[in-house]
Design a protein around this motif. Structure first.
Motif, PDB file in Angstrom:
ATOM      1  N   THR A  48      11.296 121.107  60.963  1.00  0.00           N
ATOM      2  CA  THR A  48      10.722 122.170  61.775  1.00  0.00           C
ATOM      3  C   THR A  48       9.247 121.892  62.041  1.00  0.00           C
ATOM      4  OG1 THR A  48      10.409 124.559  62.018  1.00  0.00           O
ATOM      5  CG2 THR A  48      10.199 123.666  59.786  1.00  0.00           C
ATOM      6  N   SER A  49       8.826 122.250  63.233  1.00  0.00           N
ATOM      7  CA  SER A  49       7.433 122.124  63.629  1.00  0.00           C
ATOM      8  C   SER A  49       7.179 123.113  64.758  1.00  0.00           C
ATOM      9  CB  SER A  49       7.145 120.704  64.105  1.00  0.00           C
ATOM     10  OG  SER A  49       5.819 120.581  64.559  1.00  0.00           O
ATOM     11  N   GLN A  50       6.089 123.837  64.674  1.00  0.00           N
ATOM     12  CA  GLN A  50       5.690 124.789  65.699  1.00  0.00           C
ATOM     13  C   GLN A  50       6.823 125.742  66.084  1.00  0.00           C
ATOM     14  OE1 GLN A  50       4.006 122.458  68.878  1.00  0.00           O
ATOM     15  NE2 GLN A  50       2.315 121.755  67.599  1.00  0.00           N
ATOM     16  N   GLY A  51       7.590 126.176  65.079  1.00  0.00           N
ATOM     17  CA  GLY A  51       8.654 127.145  65.303  1.00  0.00           C
ATOM     18  C   GLY A  51       9.955 126.575  65.832  1.00  0.00           C
ATOM     19  N   ARG A  52       9.990 125.276  66.128  1.00  0.00           N
ATOM     20  CA  ARG A  52      11.218 124.645  66.630  1.00  0.00           C
ATOM     21  C   ARG A  52      11.928 123.928  65.492  1.00  0.00           C
ATOM     22  NH1 ARG A  52      10.343 121.510  71.880  1.00  0.00           N
ATOM     23  NH2 ARG A  52      12.570 121.860  72.024  1.00  0.00           N
ATOM     24  N   VAL A  53      13.242 123.719  65.630  1.00  0.00           N
ATOM     25  CA  VAL A  53      14.059 123.106  64.590  1.00  0.00           C
ATOM     26  C   VAL A  53      14.830 121.933  65.178  1.00  0.00           C
ATOM     27  CG1 VAL A  53      15.915 123.516  62.918  1.00  0.00           C
ATOM     28  CG2 VAL A  53      14.327 125.371  63.488  1.00  0.00           C
ATOM     29  N   ALA A  54      14.927 120.842  64.411  1.00  0.00           N
ATOM     30  CA  ALA A  54      15.746 119.691  64.791  1.00  0.00           C
ATOM     31  C   ALA A  54      16.603 119.324  63.576  1.00  0.00           C
ATOM     32  CB  ALA A  54      14.863 118.511  65.190  1.00  0.00           C
ATOM     33  N   TRP A  55      17.730 118.655  63.799  1.00  0.00           N
ATOM     34  CA  TRP A  55      18.621 118.287  62.703  1.00  0.00           C
ATOM     35  C   TRP A  55      19.506 117.127  63.141  1.00  0.00           C
ATOM     36  CZ3 TRP A  55      19.019 122.600  65.680  1.00  0.00           C
ATOM     37  CH2 TRP A  55      20.170 122.751  66.436  1.00  0.00           C
ATOM     38  N   THR A  56      20.221 116.543  62.162  1.00  0.00           N
ATOM     39  CA  THR A  56      21.204 115.499  62.481  1.00  0.00           C
ATOM     40  C   THR A  56      22.601 116.065  62.281  1.00  0.00           C
ATOM     41  OG1 THR A  56      21.301 114.616  60.229  1.00  0.00           O
ATOM     42  CG2 THR A  56      19.672 113.635  61.715  1.00  0.00           C
ATOM     43  N   SER A  57      23.554 115.478  62.979  1.00  0.00           N
ATOM     44  CA  SER A  57      24.969 115.827  62.795  1.00  0.00           C
ATOM     45  C   SER A  57      25.801 114.619  63.194  1.00  0.00           C
ATOM     46  CB  SER A  57      25.352 117.062  63.619  1.00  0.00           C
ATOM     47  OG  SER A  57      25.168 116.829  64.993  1.00  0.00           O
TER      48      SER A  57
END
Length: 195
Positions: free
Chosen positions: A148-157
């Motif tokens: 997470t950075s600056q309120g945004r979220v990233a992930w792997t799948s």
């Protein structure tokens, strides 16, 4: 002995956390700030990882005998238990070459804590933002390694046997004369085949 210490704004409070090794009230004054020990390892539990961003601190404690991991967050005022997770949910042997199993399973940034948790079917991403816990993903695929950075979220799948790094992005619809711009959400995926 491991301890998590934080600078907290001048205030009088106790930090109640059931199951934590030891919770300490503010102890040392440093001008208009107190230095406070939030948690300490003990005989049955130990602190294994922590991260912070501004006033937000998150950490994990492991209870080896029970095989449980607890994720906590401290927002400068109170400690919250975010999740109690079986140790096996984060300890994925195939991920060890990619990311540390513990620190790669949660992140803190921009006032948000994100983590991976099993929902009964597969691993999904959850977040704490503005004092509220919400689910970020809900699908039939394992979602892991949240950032997470600056309120945004990233992930792997790994949908359809393809590694995927997912970053939600805002879509701005073209403005029509005399109307305001509308916003929607869409995910961008960068994929590579798993061999």
């Amino acid at each position: 002995l491991v301890a998590i210490t934080a600078l907290v704004a001048l205030a009088t409070f106790r930090i109640p956390v059931a199951g934590a090794a030891e919770i300490m009230p503010p102890s040392v004054s440093a001008g208009s700030w107190y230095v406070s020990t939030l948690a300490r390892s003990a005989s049955e539990t130990r602190i294994e990882s922590f991260k912070h961003d501004g006033d937000l601190v998150a950490w994990t404690e492991i209870h080896d005998r029970l095989g449980l991991r607890t994720l906590y967050a401290f927002d400068g005022v109170q400690v919250r238990t975010l999740a109690v997770i079986p140790k096996s949910v984060w300890d994925i042997p195939s991920d060890a070459l990619f990311v540390d199993p513990v620190s790669g399973a949660y992140d803190v940034g921009g006032g948000v804590v994100v983590w991976m948790m099993h929902d009964g079917n597969d691993r999904e991403i959850f977040k704490l933002a503005s004092g509220k816990i919400s689910r970020v993903t809900d699908n039939a695929t394992d979602d892991k390694h949240p950032l997470t950075s600056q309120g945004r979220v990233a992930w792997t799948s790994v949908p359809n046997a393809e590694s995927s790094f997912t970053v939600p992005r805002r879509i701005v619809a073209p403005a029509v004369a005399g109307t305001s711009t509308s916003r929607g959400r869409q995910s961008s995926r960068v994929r590579r085949s798993v061999n």
